[in-house]
Design an enzyme around this catalytic site. Structure first.
Site, PDB file in Angstrom:
ATOM      1  N   THR A  10       0.854  -1.129  -0.042  1.00  0.00           N
ATOM      2  CA  THR A  10       0.030   0.162  -0.051  1.00  0.00           C
ATOM      3  C   THR A  10       0.753   1.179  -0.060  1.00  0.00           C
ATOM      4  O   THR A  10       0.164   2.300  -0.142  1.00  0.00           O
ATOM      5  CB  THR A  10      -0.862   0.059   1.170  1.00  0.00           C
ATOM      6  OG1 THR A  10       0.046  -0.173   2.368  1.00  0.00           O
ATOM      7  CG2 THR A  10      -1.869  -1.050   1.097  1.00  0.00           C
ATOM      8  N   VAL A  13       6.280   3.152  -2.331  1.00  0.00           N
ATOM      9  CA  VAL A  13       7.356   2.320  -3.191  1.00  0.00           C
ATOM     10  C   VAL A  13       6.642   0.936  -3.413  1.00  0.00           C
ATOM     11  O   VAL A  13       6.757   0.405  -4.664  1.00  0.00           O
ATOM     12  CB  VAL A  13       8.682   1.893  -2.480  1.00  0.00           C
ATOM     13  CG1 VAL A  13       9.416   0.844  -3.006  1.00  0.00           C
ATOM     14  CG2 VAL A  13       9.416   3.061  -2.210  1.00  0.00           C
ATOM     15  N   SER A  39      -4.681  -2.858   6.853  1.00  0.00           N
ATOM     16  CA  SER A  39      -4.958  -2.883   5.207  1.00  0.00           C
ATOM     17  C   SER A  39      -5.541  -4.069   4.782  1.00  0.00           C
ATOM     18  O   SER A  39      -6.173  -4.241   3.559  1.00  0.00           O
ATOM     19  CB  SER A  39      -3.900  -2.610   4.333  1.00  0.00           C
ATOM     20  OG  SER A  39      -3.298  -1.182   4.702  1.00  0.00           O
ATOM     21  N   ARG A  99      21.706  -3.968   4.602  1.00  0.00           N
ATOM     22  CA  ARG A  99      22.406  -3.479   3.537  1.00  0.00           C
ATOM     23  C   ARG A  99      23.818  -3.428   4.004  1.00  0.00           C
ATOM     24  O   ARG A  99      24.756  -3.835   2.769  1.00  0.00           O
ATOM     25  CB  ARG A  99      22.013  -1.857   3.177  1.00  0.00           C
ATOM     26  CG  ARG A  99      20.735  -1.713   2.437  1.00  0.00           C
ATOM     27  CD  ARG A  99      20.651  -0.189   1.991  1.00  0.00           C
ATOM     28  NE  ARG A  99      19.204   0.084   1.590  1.00  0.00           N
ATOM     29  CZ  ARG A  99      18.762   0.946   1.935  1.00  0.00           C
ATOM     30  NH1 ARG A  99      19.294   2.178   2.613  1.00  0.00           N
ATOM     31  NH2 ARG A  99      17.502   1.405   1.282  1.00  0.00           N
ATOM     32  N   CYS A 128      18.071   5.182  -2.276  1.00  0.00           N
ATOM     33  CA  CYS A 128      17.444   5.721  -3.260  1.00  0.00           C
ATOM     34  C   CYS A 128      18.755   6.832  -3.934  1.00  0.00           C
ATOM     35  O   CYS A 128      19.253   6.781  -5.187  1.00  0.00           O
ATOM     36  CB  CYS A 128      16.161   6.652  -3.426  1.00  0.00           C
ATOM     37  SG  CYS A 128      16.288   7.688  -1.560  1.00  0.00           S
ATOM     38  N   SER A 157       8.942  12.624  -2.056  1.00  0.00           N
ATOM     39  CA  SER A 157       8.415  11.022  -2.279  1.00  0.00           C
ATOM     40  C   SER A 157       9.341  10.139  -1.628  1.00  0.00           C
ATOM     41  O   SER A 157       8.838   8.797  -1.412  1.00  0.00           O
ATOM     42  CB  SER A 157       8.118  10.715  -3.853  1.00  0.00           C
ATOM     43  OG  SER A 157       9.321  10.793  -4.321  1.00  0.00           O
ATOM     44  N   HIS A 234      14.969  12.629  -7.299  1.00  0.00           N
ATOM     45  CA  HIS A 234      15.974  13.479  -6.551  1.00  0.00           C
ATOM     46  C   HIS A 234      17.120  13.723  -7.479  1.00  0.00           C
ATOM     47  O   HIS A 234      17.430  13.224  -8.447  1.00  0.00           O
ATOM     48  CB  HIS A 234      16.791  12.270  -5.651  1.00  0.00           C
ATOM     49  CG  HIS A 234      16.078  11.781  -4.259  1.00  0.00           C
ATOM     50  ND1 HIS A 234      14.977  12.172  -4.233  1.00  0.00           N
ATOM     51  CD2 HIS A 234      16.367  10.808  -3.755  1.00  0.00           C
ATOM     52  CE1 HIS A 234      14.527  11.515  -3.066  1.00  0.00           C
ATOM     53  NE2 HIS A 234      15.170  10.588  -2.697  1.00  0.00           N
ATOM     54  N   ASN A 307      13.284   8.607  -7.846  1.00  0.00           N
ATOM     55  CA  ASN A 307      13.787   8.081  -6.601  1.00  0.00           C
ATOM     56  C   ASN A 307      13.091   7.077  -6.433  1.00  0.00           C
ATOM     57  O   ASN A 307      13.456   5.849  -5.670  1.00  0.00           O
ATOM     58  CB  ASN A 307      13.886   8.964  -5.485  1.00  0.00           C
ATOM     59  CG  ASN A 307      12.813   9.671  -5.291  1.00  0.00           C
ATOM     60  OD1 ASN A 307      12.233  10.646  -6.137  1.00  0.00           O
ATOM     61  ND2 ASN A 307      11.962   9.668  -4.264  1.00  0.00           N
TER      62      ASN A 307
END
Lengths: 330, 330
Positions: A10, A13, A39, A99, A128, A157, A234, A307
């Site tokens: 939702t 992204v 949701s 990451r 991003c 965003s 961006h 982005n």
């Protein structure tokens, strides 16, 4: 064909992942959408069909998912991504949770596809701003990087739907809810939380992730990350120092032939990369390439990308495709 | 008390000059306002009174003006500023026409008041982004500058009323008139015209004027100048390299005691300089001071100021006051 799941379907992204899976013709046999219990029961669209959102529970491992794209934040990823990966699902995680873990690949397909091993089941999608910056820089790596300094202009965003709403609120004269200060008609030198060293976590991510993706763990990198009142895409002002002399012409040539890069550098006709042009595309736009005479072997690049697409959803889908190809050909 | 004239009194900077002359209690015995023949007969306000605008003609030298503030663009300045100065009027010119002429002082009163000689009758007011940057940097000059790299976030008011109108047009869904591309919801890496070296004239101004004001003609300086969708107040990300080691604490201390500087650097409480806070004031706000580990003796500073006030009108009034004081005490 694969049973593909989007976790966090939702959000800004997650929604874009559904759109990009369709647009890039990812081989989807079945699409499942997960979000919070709040949701569940609502629907999202995939190729014009309604997909009923399921509440995310540990039972997801029993749903026979081949490929899972996570876009539900670090806490959800920490809890569910390893669970699915251990169960054989190929997971691409858009959060920052994994990451910097040494055993987990951090991948931009144009830059370091070789970081994916055929056996990898959990792959991290980079930050991003980092993605678009390394797509622009990787074609220049043979010139030898000595130092990179990023200064960003990041769209709202990047904070998801709540960032976009805060910009709209400001335009209506209302107070912000998401950001600590108004973003409408203002500039915030502040993205993500502040760390002890005075950098924000966003700035530290750009530094650490650039080093990992380029496989240059000791590369000197710095960053200043700034939120601007722009809805999407961006921009990054990159100041890059090479270990050897080069020319604007050589940089242009390397970028003209680079995958995922579109060179827009024709200032005589006022052509340069801009957010409005980048939005809705998966390319990284580079222009305003200039020698920086204030430091040896140093150049300015101006780099713009969507982005939410290349900086998140599209890169995740491209990573999944790359991982599948490497599994098939291994 | 002085007969003061504002040339270009209907523009964004000219109007602000009238306001600042009143606010800063400049010793005005009489105020004259000049503009193009098109505006002649209209009125502007000074201390609540209507001033009838006069058309600018060469006869202005007969009007007995003691102090003239020019904000009507380079062409008007080239024609009228020397005429008045030769006639004994103290002229402060906000255009770029005379800034780089060797015999003409380019002055920010907090930084280089000594550049004004008692006999000077024509003094140039620097570029907006340059003024705020050198106010932030000058207190650090004793540490020795090795290199300065500017990356800017410049408000549309820097283009005058027509920049502000373009931003409003974009918000209404209309096409831009002033800029070559929309500025609403967009970012333009383009301010003033492009030069042969790929830099914009704005970027070259920041480089050249910084060197002249700091009296460091060979100082390595570079700049990337960018227009952002903000009505007023410019932000500049400054990356500064010193010739010797220093600390964030030493930089903070130097800035805390510096004239015209307000240090806002308390990230734990999300306090940092922002355009919305700077607008309407004459100070230069500095924060987000961090060591840049990617280059020896290098630091990041984030600097915000009202570009129409400190970047133009207020600095011009302060320069005029400084010049008068130096004449009196010489």
């Amino acid at each position: 064909m694969y049973h593909v799941a989007v976790i966090g379907a939702t959000g800004a992204v997650g929604q874009k992942m559904l759109q990009v899976l369709a647009e890039l013709d990812f081989p989807v046999s079945r699409l499942s959408a997960y979000a919070s219990a709040r949701s569940a029961g609502n629907t999202v669209q995939f190729k014009g069909e309604d997909i009923t959102i399921q509440a995310l529970t540990p039972n997801i491992t029993e749903d026979g998912i081949d490929v899972a794209l996570f876009a539900a934040g670090g806490t959800i990823s920490e809890q569910y991504a390893p669970l699915l990966a251990e169960n054989g699902t190929l997971v691409v995680d858009n959060s920052s949770a994994f990451r910097m873990q040494e055993t987990i690949p951090l991948v931009v397909p144009e830059v370091n596809p070789q970081a994916i091993q055929a056996t990898d089941r959990l792959i991290a999608n980079p930050n991003c701003s980092t993605i678009q910056s390394v797509v622009a820089l990787a074609p220049l790596q043979s010139l030898g990087f000595e130092r990179i300094n990023y200064t960003t202009y990041q769209a709202v965003s990047g904070s998801g739907q709540k960032g976009i709403e805060d910009l709209a609120r400001g335009a209506r004269g209302e107070e912000p809810v998401n950001y600590p200060h108004p973003i409408h008609d203002n500039i915030l030198p502040h993205i993500d939380v502040f760390l002890e060293n005075g950098y924000t976590k966003e700035e530290q991510k750009m530094i650490d992730e650039t080093r990992k993706i380029l496989n240059l763990p000791a590369l000197p990198v710095s960053a200043t990350c700034v939120r601007v009142p722009v809805t999407n895409s961006h921009s990054v002002a990159i100041n890059v120092t090479f270990t050897q002399p080069t020319t604007v012409a050589a940089i242009r040539e390397a970028l003209e032939n680079a995958p995922g890069v579109v060179l827009i550098d024709d200032v005589a006709n006022t052509r340069y990369p801009m957010p409005l042009d980048a939005s809705g595309t998966d390319d990284v736009y580079v222009g305003r390439i200039r020698q920086d005479d204030s430091l040896a072997n140093t150049f300015h690049l101006w780099c713009v990308a969507d982005n939410i697409r290349k900086g998140a959803a599209s890169n995740a889908v491209q990573v999944a495709r790359q991982a599948i190809e490497q599994s098939i050909h291994s």
